[in-house]
Enzyme design. Sequence first.
Site, PDB file in Angstrom:
ATOM      1  N   THR A  94      47.529  48.524  48.282  1.00 41.76           N
ATOM      2  CA  THR A  94      47.624  47.788  49.549  1.00 41.76           C
ATOM      3  C   THR A  94      48.293  46.443  49.328  1.00 41.76           C
ATOM      4  OG1 THR A  94      45.606  48.818  50.393  1.00 41.76           O
ATOM      5  CG2 THR A  94      46.322  46.780  51.459  1.00 41.76           C
ATOM      6  N   ARG A  95      47.751  45.645  48.424  1.00 37.02           N
ATOM      7  CA  ARG A  95      48.186  44.266  48.250  1.00 37.02           C
ATOM      8  C   ARG A  95      49.595  44.170  47.663  1.00 37.02           C
ATOM      9  NH1 ARG A  95      43.276  44.923  48.761  1.00 37.02           N
ATOM     10  NH2 ARG A  95      43.387  46.443  47.073  1.00 37.02           N
ATOM     11  N   THR A  96      49.890  44.973  46.648  1.00 38.78           N
ATOM     12  CA  THR A  96      51.216  44.884  46.028  1.00 38.78           C
ATOM     13  C   THR A  96      52.306  45.281  47.012  1.00 38.78           C
ATOM     14  OG1 THR A  96      50.264  45.362  43.854  1.00 38.78           O
ATOM     15  CG2 THR A  96      52.647  45.626  44.093  1.00 38.78           C
ATOM     16  N   ARG A 144      55.540  49.753  39.885  1.00 34.94           N
ATOM     17  CA  ARG A 144      54.090  49.879  39.669  1.00 34.94           C
ATOM     18  C   ARG A 144      53.876  51.255  39.030  1.00 34.94           C
ATOM     19  NH1 ARG A 144      49.322  47.554  41.851  1.00 34.94           N
ATOM     20  NH2 ARG A 144      47.640  49.060  42.144  1.00 34.94           N
ATOM     21  N   HIS A 171      49.141  43.212  34.271  1.00 31.78           N
ATOM     22  CA  HIS A 171      49.282  43.052  35.722  1.00 31.78           C
ATOM     23  C   HIS A 171      49.598  41.577  36.005  1.00 31.78           C
ATOM     24  CE1 HIS A 171      49.115  43.824  39.848  1.00 31.78           C
ATOM     25  NE2 HIS A 171      47.863  44.180  40.024  1.00 31.78           N
ATOM     26  N   GLN A 174      49.260  39.738  39.567  1.00 33.82           N
ATOM     27  CA  GLN A 174      47.897  39.459  40.010  1.00 33.82           C
ATOM     28  C   GLN A 174      47.413  38.122  39.462  1.00 33.82           C
ATOM     29  OE1 GLN A 174      45.647  41.148  42.166  1.00 33.82           O
ATOM     30  NE2 GLN A 174      44.669  39.152  41.907  1.00 33.82           N
ATOM     31  N   ASP A 266      36.640  43.098  37.914  1.00 35.02           N
ATOM     32  CA  ASP A 266      37.618  44.023  38.469  1.00 35.02           C
ATOM     33  C   ASP A 266      36.958  45.389  38.528  1.00 35.02           C
ATOM     34  OD1 ASP A 266      39.985  45.145  39.368  1.00 35.02           O
ATOM     35  OD2 ASP A 266      40.953  45.173  37.405  1.00 35.02           O
ATOM     36  N   SER A 270      39.517  52.583  36.963  1.00 34.14           N
ATOM     37  CA  SER A 270      40.881  52.462  37.461  1.00 34.14           C
ATOM     38  C   SER A 270      41.439  53.830  37.817  1.00 34.14           C
ATOM     39  CB  SER A 270      41.769  51.816  36.389  1.00 34.14           C
ATOM     40  OG  SER A 270      41.331  50.505  36.098  1.00 34.14           O
ATOM     41  N   CYS A 306      40.290  41.136  42.112  1.00 28.80           N
ATOM     42  CA  CYS A 306      41.636  41.467  42.595  1.00 28.80           C
ATOM     43  C   CYS A 306      41.633  42.549  43.668  1.00 28.80           C
ATOM     44  CB  CYS A 306      42.543  41.853  41.434  1.00 28.80           C
ATOM     45  SG  CYS A 306      42.102  43.390  40.612  1.00 28.80           S
ATOM     46  N   LEU A 307      40.495  43.228  43.874  1.00 33.67           N
ATOM     47  CA  LEU A 307      40.328  44.238  44.914  1.00 33.67           C
ATOM     48  C   LEU A 307      41.143  45.512  44.606  1.00 33.67           C
ATOM     49  CD1 LEU A 307      40.523  41.929  48.059  1.00 33.67           C
ATOM     50  CD2 LEU A 307      38.486  42.579  46.764  1.00 33.67           C
ATOM     51  N   ARG A 333      48.688  36.746  46.801  1.00 30.06           N
ATOM     52  CA  ARG A 333      49.575  37.745  46.213  1.00 30.06           C
ATOM     53  C   ARG A 333      50.952  37.668  46.880  1.00 30.06           C
ATOM     54  NH1 ARG A 333      47.789  42.388  43.747  1.00 30.06           N
ATOM     55  NH2 ARG A 333      50.048  42.760  43.601  1.00 30.06           N
TER      56      ARG A 333
END
Length: 357
Positions: A94-96, A144, A171, A174, A266, A270, A306-307, A333
């Site tokens: 989402t964020r990236t 990514r 990363h 971030q 975090d 992952s 960082c979500l 971000r």
Amino acid sequence: MMLWKLRSVCSPARKCMKSFPFQWGRGISSGTALLGSVSLKGRSCLTLKDFSSEEIKRLLWVSGDLKRLIKQEKQYLPLLQGKSIAMIFEKRSTRTRMSTETGMALLGGHPCFLTSQDIHLGVNESCTDTARVLSGLCDLVLARVYSHSTLEELHREASIPIINGLSDLYHPIQILADFLTLQEHYGSLSGLTVSWIGDGNNVLHSFMMAAAKLGVHLRVATPKGYEPDRSVIQEAKNLSKQHGTQLVLTSDPMEAAHGSNVLVTDTWISMGQEEEKKKRLRDFQGYQITMKTGSVAEPNWTFLHCLPRKPEEVDDQVFYSTRSLVFNEAENRKWTIMGLMVSLLTDYYPQIPSSKF
């Protein structure tokens, strides 16, 4: 205000600065002059290991400047007008995605989003060929990916800058957002103590490659068997010694949190580690960040993540408290990826003094 308006339509921004030397020179400290001499144009960003203290500070300086001018002063700065970025996503985010797409658009550029359905790195086309093709079609690539080696191959073969949007090893984008968030909250980074409580993953690796360069002490707690990469640990020890900061590695979360200004965690699981979920949840028992964890930290402690976040990593009392900076962190971000893109593609010179850094 006239100066700002003129800058917003000039490209590159440095040309406008040279037209008004007196205004730009007023109040600029020696630190500003030093950072002002740093140029990152044409560079790639695969890991903050490759960036000096001054270069990281320069990125934060540019990011903070863009945030103030665009968000607070409502200026339009088409610094990347006519530029485009290819965004390769082997992993969803989402964020990236949102930060890069909206950030590039705000700067007048064009983002091109490429999923695994659009581009199969090393499958339908080799990384070498992909890098060379994209070098002729756009100005910048953000990738990514699962394997850091993919980024290294793209970097070797491309003639344009490559940005690491996330890999299994690092990363960096971030961590730039995290440090801008802390800079804004505390006013200064030097002397802060950051405590990482969780998995020895790519986000932690990037903290370890940047913290000492900014004068930040780092205390790390990971369960046994989940420690950071050995080569990253050795490099972090060297950096800590070089910059006179403290690096503590432990398996005790409370020991790591003791005397800290910032508690960070975090995800414990992952993408790609779903099959390990039951074992990881068992191994990370006792690592949830709570107010009890914060009881041994400094009175002004804050929290970062960082979500996306899961409740087992941090409880609601901390996550939704006034100590939590996670949503400012998420917004930053955007400003830091904008600062990075502008720095890699232009000679932009920030307007605000860099004395904070």
